[in-house]
Design a protein around this motif. Structure first.
Motif, PDB file in Angstrom:
ATOM      1  N   ILE A 120       0.881  -1.242   0.108  1.00 46.43           N
ATOM      2  CA  ILE A 120       0.169  -0.011  -0.082  1.00 46.43           C
ATOM      3  C   ILE A 120       0.938   1.176  -0.069  1.00 46.43           C
ATOM      4  O   ILE A 120       1.648   1.544   0.962  1.00 46.43           O
ATOM      5  CB  ILE A 120      -0.964   0.147   1.122  1.00 46.43           C
ATOM      6  CG1 ILE A 120      -1.659  -1.389   1.414  1.00 46.43           C
ATOM      7  CG2 ILE A 120      -1.872   1.277   0.921  1.00 46.43           C
ATOM      8  CD1 ILE A 120      -2.517  -1.661   0.190  1.00 46.43           C
ATOM      9  N   THR A 121       0.740   2.281  -0.890  1.00 44.30           N
ATOM     10  CA  THR A 121       1.470   3.500  -1.049  1.00 44.30           C
ATOM     11  C   THR A 121       0.626   4.617  -1.241  1.00 44.30           C
ATOM     12  O   THR A 121      -0.051   4.849  -1.895  1.00 44.30           O
ATOM     13  CB  THR A 121       2.349   3.258  -2.399  1.00 44.30           C
ATOM     14  OG1 THR A 121       3.165   2.310  -2.482  1.00 44.30           O
ATOM     15  CG2 THR A 121       3.302   4.469  -2.526  1.00 44.30           C
ATOM     16  N   LEU A 147     -10.024  -5.869   0.251  1.00 44.46           N
ATOM     17  CA  LEU A 147      -8.716  -6.173   0.595  1.00 44.46           C
ATOM     18  C   LEU A 147      -8.114  -5.504   1.766  1.00 44.46           C
ATOM     19  O   LEU A 147      -8.307  -4.271   2.077  1.00 44.46           O
ATOM     20  CB  LEU A 147      -7.593  -6.109  -0.520  1.00 44.46           C
ATOM     21  CG  LEU A 147      -8.244  -6.708  -1.994  1.00 44.46           C
ATOM     22  CD1 LEU A 147      -7.130  -6.135  -3.026  1.00 44.46           C
ATOM     23  CD2 LEU A 147      -8.119  -8.397  -1.724  1.00 44.46           C
ATOM     24  N   GLY A 148      -7.401  -6.100   2.746  1.00 46.85           N
ATOM     25  CA  GLY A 148      -6.734  -5.995   3.956  1.00 46.85           C
ATOM     26  C   GLY A 148      -5.334  -5.124   3.490  1.00 46.85           C
ATOM     27  O   GLY A 148      -4.663  -5.761   2.509  1.00 46.85           O
ATOM     28  N   GLY A 149      -4.881  -3.977   4.187  1.00 53.96           N
ATOM     29  CA  GLY A 149      -3.819  -3.540   3.996  1.00 53.96           C
ATOM     30  C   GLY A 149      -3.240  -2.820   4.838  1.00 53.96           C
ATOM     31  O   GLY A 149      -3.941  -2.014   5.641  1.00 53.96           O
ATOM     32  N   LEU A 150      -1.704  -2.633   5.205  1.00 52.69           N
ATOM     33  CA  LEU A 150      -1.091  -2.010   6.140  1.00 52.69           C
ATOM     34  C   LEU A 150      -0.759  -0.679   5.482  1.00 52.69           C
ATOM     35  O   LEU A 150      -0.079  -0.556   4.503  1.00 52.69           O
ATOM     36  CB  LEU A 150      -0.072  -2.711   6.835  1.00 52.69           C
ATOM     37  CG  LEU A 150      -0.274  -4.033   7.696  1.00 52.69           C
ATOM     38  CD1 LEU A 150       0.983  -4.522   8.284  1.00 52.69           C
ATOM     39  CD2 LEU A 150      -1.132  -3.364   8.950  1.00 52.69           C
ATOM     40  N   MET A 161      -4.289  -0.157   9.911  1.00 53.22           N
ATOM     41  CA  MET A 161      -4.901  -1.353   9.155  1.00 53.22           C
ATOM     42  C   MET A 161      -6.026  -0.913   8.375  1.00 53.22           C
ATOM     43  O   MET A 161      -6.889  -0.435   9.230  1.00 53.22           O
ATOM     44  CB  MET A 161      -4.711  -2.472   9.722  1.00 53.22           C
ATOM     45  CG  MET A 161      -5.146  -3.820   8.867  1.00 53.22           C
ATOM     46  SD  MET A 161      -4.909  -5.334   9.700  1.00 53.22           S
ATOM     47  CE  MET A 161      -5.844  -6.565   8.405  1.00 53.22           C
ATOM     48  N   ARG A 162      -6.140  -0.893   7.183  1.00 53.74           N
ATOM     49  CA  ARG A 162      -7.506  -0.649   6.413  1.00 53.74           C
ATOM     50  C   ARG A 162      -7.880  -1.733   5.416  1.00 53.74           C
ATOM     51  O   ARG A 162      -7.177  -2.708   5.241  1.00 53.74           O
ATOM     52  CB  ARG A 162      -7.283   0.637   5.558  1.00 53.74           C
ATOM     53  CG  ARG A 162      -6.946   1.859   6.441  1.00 53.74           C
ATOM     54  CD  ARG A 162      -6.921   2.909   5.620  1.00 53.74           C
ATOM     55  NE  ARG A 162      -6.652   4.311   6.504  1.00 53.74           N
ATOM     56  CZ  ARG A 162      -6.724   5.579   5.941  1.00 53.74           C
ATOM     57  NH1 ARG A 162      -7.532   5.665   4.924  1.00 53.74           N
ATOM     58  NH2 ARG A 162      -6.123   6.511   6.504  1.00 53.74           N
ATOM     59  N   THR A 163      -9.198  -1.676   5.248  1.00 52.79           N
ATOM     60  CA  THR A 163      -9.746  -2.314   4.135  1.00 52.79           C
ATOM     61  C   THR A 163     -10.028  -1.531   2.846  1.00 52.79           C
ATOM     62  O   THR A 163     -10.418  -0.281   3.090  1.00 52.79           O
ATOM     63  CB  THR A 163     -11.204  -2.801   4.735  1.00 52.79           C
ATOM     64  OG1 THR A 163     -11.317  -3.578   5.615  1.00 52.79           O
ATOM     65  CG2 THR A 163     -11.800  -3.766   3.447  1.00 52.79           C
ATOM     66  N   PHE A 164      -9.448  -1.906   1.885  1.00 54.05           N
ATOM     67  CA  PHE A 164      -9.685  -1.220   0.603  1.00 54.05           C
ATOM     68  C   PHE A 164     -10.614  -1.907  -0.505  1.00 54.05           C
ATOM     69  O   PHE A 164     -10.660  -3.041  -0.425  1.00 54.05           O
ATOM     70  CB  PHE A 164      -8.120  -1.373   0.029  1.00 54.05           C
ATOM     71  CG  PHE A 164      -7.148  -0.516   0.655  1.00 54.05           C
ATOM     72  CD1 PHE A 164      -6.659   0.671   0.416  1.00 54.05           C
ATOM     73  CD2 PHE A 164      -6.419  -1.204   1.872  1.00 54.05           C
ATOM     74  CE1 PHE A 164      -5.977   1.528   1.123  1.00 54.05           C
ATOM     75  CE2 PHE A 164      -5.519  -0.568   2.535  1.00 54.05           C
ATOM     76  CZ  PHE A 164      -5.208   0.671   2.367  1.00 54.05           C
ATOM     77  N   LEU A 165     -11.345  -1.114  -0.797  1.00 46.36           N
ATOM     78  CA  LEU A 165     -12.446  -1.708  -1.675  1.00 46.36           C
ATOM     79  C   LEU A 165     -12.032  -1.296  -3.410  1.00 46.36           C
ATOM     80  O   LEU A 165     -11.967  -0.154  -3.696  1.00 46.36           O
ATOM     81  CB  LEU A 165     -13.947  -0.854  -1.247  1.00 46.36           C
ATOM     82  CG  LEU A 165     -15.048  -0.903  -2.256  1.00 46.36           C
ATOM     83  CD1 LEU A 165     -15.482  -2.348  -2.302  1.00 46.36           C
ATOM     84  CD2 LEU A 165     -15.952  -0.034  -2.037  1.00 46.36           C
ATOM     85  N   ASP A 194      -0.848  -2.487  -9.283  1.00 45.83           N
ATOM     86  CA  ASP A 194      -0.734  -1.002  -9.173  1.00 45.83           C
ATOM     87  C   ASP A 194      -2.046  -0.428  -9.488  1.00 45.83           C
ATOM     88  O   ASP A 194      -2.175   0.507 -10.559  1.00 45.83           O
ATOM     89  CB  ASP A 194       0.471  -0.484 -10.414  1.00 45.83           C
ATOM     90  CG  ASP A 194       0.771   0.934 -10.067  1.00 45.83           C
ATOM     91  OD1 ASP A 194       0.545   1.419  -8.785  1.00 45.83           O
ATOM     92  OD2 ASP A 194       1.089   1.796 -11.111  1.00 45.83           O
ATOM     93  N   ALA A 195      -3.231  -0.568  -8.786  1.00 46.20           N
ATOM     94  CA  ALA A 195      -4.335  -0.020  -8.870  1.00 46.20           C
ATOM     95  C   ALA A 195      -4.476   1.236  -8.010  1.00 46.20           C
ATOM     96  O   ALA A 195      -4.100   1.401  -6.722  1.00 46.20           O
ATOM     97  CB  ALA A 195      -5.282  -0.969  -8.548  1.00 46.20           C
ATOM     98  N   PHE A 196      -5.094   2.263  -8.371  1.00 47.17           N
ATOM     99  CA  PHE A 196      -5.407   3.390  -7.585  1.00 47.17           C
ATOM    100  C   PHE A 196      -6.847   3.080  -7.003  1.00 47.17           C
ATOM    101  O   PHE A 196      -8.004   3.060  -7.414  1.00 47.17           O
ATOM    102  CB  PHE A 196      -5.422   4.707  -8.275  1.00 47.17           C
ATOM    103  CG  PHE A 196      -5.960   5.906  -7.448  1.00 47.17           C
ATOM    104  CD1 PHE A 196      -5.099   6.366  -6.682  1.00 47.17           C
ATOM    105  CD2 PHE A 196      -7.179   6.484  -7.838  1.00 47.17           C
ATOM    106  CE1 PHE A 196      -5.548   7.518  -5.813  1.00 47.17           C
ATOM    107  CE2 PHE A 196      -7.564   7.606  -7.049  1.00 47.17           C
ATOM    108  CZ  PHE A 196      -6.855   8.196  -6.175  1.00 47.17           C
ATOM    109  N   VAL A 197      -6.782   3.404  -5.382  1.00 49.08           N
ATOM    110  CA  VAL A 197      -7.943   3.327  -4.535  1.00 49.08           C
ATOM    111  C   VAL A 197      -8.112   4.646  -3.998  1.00 49.08           C
ATOM    112  O   VAL A 197      -7.276   4.962  -3.285  1.00 49.08           O
ATOM    113  CB  VAL A 197      -7.479   2.118  -3.567  1.00 49.08           C
ATOM    114  CG1 VAL A 197      -8.934   2.294  -2.694  1.00 49.08           C
ATOM    115  CG2 VAL A 197      -7.442   0.790  -4.214  1.00 49.08           C
TER     116      VAL A 197
END
Length: 388
Positions: A120-121, A147-150, A161-165, A194-197
Motif C-alpha cells: 500500500i503506497t 482487501l486488507g492492507g497496512l 490497517m485498512r480495508t480497501f475496496l 498498481d491500482a489506484f484506490v
C-alpha cells in the motif's frame, strides 16, 4: 420483502442446494444457479442498508439462513455467509463508496481477503495498491473485493490497517483453489497490479472497532453500530455450526439403516451410538445458542443507544471460537463411529467432517488468541485488539 419472507424463500431453496453439493465440490465453486436463486430470494440484501434496497434484518435472521444453507452444503453456506455479510461492511464505508458500488447496481456482490499481504503506497487522493491476496471465497461471483492492507509511517512501521475496496476491473483472479474441505467455495487468489484506490474507498479497522464509521451518518440502524469483530467472526463460525448440524442429520439417517458388520445388530439400538447422537447434538445446540444470545445482546444495547459492554464483546469472541471447537468435537464424534460406508464420495457425513475442519483453520478461529483476550479482560489486564 420482510426478513421472514426472505428466510422462508431461502428455506425453499435448501433441497436444490443439497442436491448440488457434489456439483459444487467437483467444480470447485458454487453453481451460478445457486447464487442466482439466493439473490432472487433476497438473501444477499438481508444486511444491506434500506437506502439501497436492503432489508436491514436482525443479524440473527441472517445467521439462521446461513446455518440452514450450510447444513445442506457447507461450501454454499460458507459463500452465502461471507458474500452476505459484506453489504453490512460496505454500509460502514463513506457514502461515496456505497454510491460507487450500489448507485447503479444494487445487486452488486463483494468478496474479500483481509490479510494485509499486499503493498500500500499513499499518494495524493488515495493509495496505490499492488500484490496478491489469498482465500477470497466466492470471488468468481463478485463484482468488487475488500482487501486488507497496512499503511506504514516514514520509518516503515505500521500506523494503520485498512480495508480497501476495488472494482472487478482493477484485479484478476488466479484459480488456485484445490483443497480437501470447503472445496466448492472457489477461494482463489486476488492479484492487483498498481491500482489506484481513492481515500473514500478505504476504511480503518480502528473505526470498525470503535463502532464509529463514516457510514453511520446515513445508515443509522443499530445493525451498523455492531463491532466488526463480532459480526465477522460469527459469520465464519455460523456455517461451521450448520455443517455440523448437516453431518448430524446425515448420521441419524445413516444409523437408522445401518447394520453392524462386526456384531450383526442394528446400530440404532446401540446405546453408544445413542449417546454420541445426544452429545453431538448438545454441542451443536450450545454453540448456536451462545452465539445467538451474544449477537442479540449486542443488538439490544445498540438499539438502546448504549455503549457496548466490553465484557460482552470479549464474551462474543470467546463463544464464537468455542462454537467452532464444539462443532469440531461433534463432527469428530460422529465421523469416527459412522462406519466404512461413510467414507464414500458424496456421503454427507464425510463432507461435513471435511468442510468443518476446513472452516476451523480460518484465522478468526484461533482459540488461544480469543480465549487469552477474554481471560486477560476478566483479570483486569488491558486488552487492545482490532478483533474484539
Amino acid at each position: 420483502m420482510t426478513e421472514q419472507e426472505v428466510l422462508e424463500a431461502v428455506r425453499g431453496l435448501i433441497p436444490a442446494i443439497r442436491e448440488r453439493a457434489a456439483e459444487a465440490e467437483e467444480a470447485r465453486r458454487i453453481p451460478d444457479s445457486t447464487v442466482k436463486e439466493l439473490a432472487e430470494a433476497g438473501f444477499f440484501r438481508l444486511l444491506q442498508p434500506k437506502r439501497y434496497g436492503g432489508v436491514e434484518a436482525d443479524p440473527v435472521t441472517f445467521y439462521t439462513a446461513v446455518k440452514e444453507i450450510a447444513a445442506a452444503c457447507g461450501s454454499t453456506g460458507w459463500i452465502a455467509s461471507v458474500l452476505g455479510v459484506h453489504p453490512w461492511q460496505l454500509g460502514l464505508f463513506p457514502v461515496q463508496a456505497q454510491e460507487d458500488v450500489w448507485g447503479e447496481t444494487p445487486n452488486a456482490r463483494i468478496s474479500s481477503s483481509y490479510a494485509p499481504t499486499g503493498k500500500i503506497t499513499p499518494v495524493e487522493g488515495g493509495f496505490r495498491v499492488s500484490g496478491r491476496w489469498s482465500f477470497s471465497s466466492g470471488c468468481d461471483h463478485a463484482d468488487w473485493v475488500f482487501l486488507g492492507g497496512l499503511i506504514t509511517g516514514p520509518d516503515g512501521a505500521p500506523v494503520d490497517m485498512r480495508t480497501f475496496l476495488l472494482p472487478r476491473s482493477d484485479y484478476r483472479i488466479d484459480d488456485v483453489w484445490n483443497v480437501i474441505g470447503l472445496s466448492g467455495t472457489g477461494s482463489n487468489d486476488i492479484v492487483v497490479e498498481d491500482a489506484f484506490v481513492p481515500e473514500h474507498r478505504t476504511l480503518s479497522f480502528s473505526l470498525t472497532s470503535a463502532c464509529d464509521c463514516p457510514g453511520n451518518e446515513v445508515n443509522t440502524a443499530a445493525l451498523y453500530r455492531l463491532p466488526f469483530a463480532a459480526v465477522f467472526s460469527t459469520t465464519i463460525s455460523t456455517p461451521i455450526v450448520g455443517m455440523a448440524q448437516g453431518a448430524l442429520d446425515a448420521y441419524v439417517k445413516h444409523t437408522k439403516q445401518r447394520i453392524s458388520v462386526s456384531y450383526g445388530n442394528k446400530v440404532a439400538e446401540d446405546p453408544h451410538a445413542q449417546v454420541r447422537i445426544a452429545t453431538a447434538s448438545s454441542e451443536i445446540d450450545a454453540a448456536w445458542a451462545l452465539m445467538e444470545r451474544n449477537i442479540s445482546e449486542l443488538l439490544r444495547h445498540a438499539e438502546a443507544g448504549q455503549e457496548l459492554p466490553f465484557e460482552l464483546r470479549l464474551r462474543t469472541r470467546r463463544d464464537q471460537v468455542l462454537a467452532t471447537q464444539r462443532c469440531i468435537k461433534a463432527v469428530d464424534m460422529l465421523f469416527e463411529s459412522a462406519g466404512g460406508r461413510a467414507l464414500a464420495h458424496g456421503n454427507a457425513i464425510q463432507r461435513g467432517w471435511r468442510d468443518a475442519h476446513a472452516g476451523r483453520v480460518h484465522a478468526v478461529n484461533d482459540p488461544e488468541r480469543a480465549l487469552t483476550m477474554y481471560g486477560k479482560g476478566l483479570l483486569g489486564f488491558p486488552v487492545a485488539d482490532n478483533m474484539i
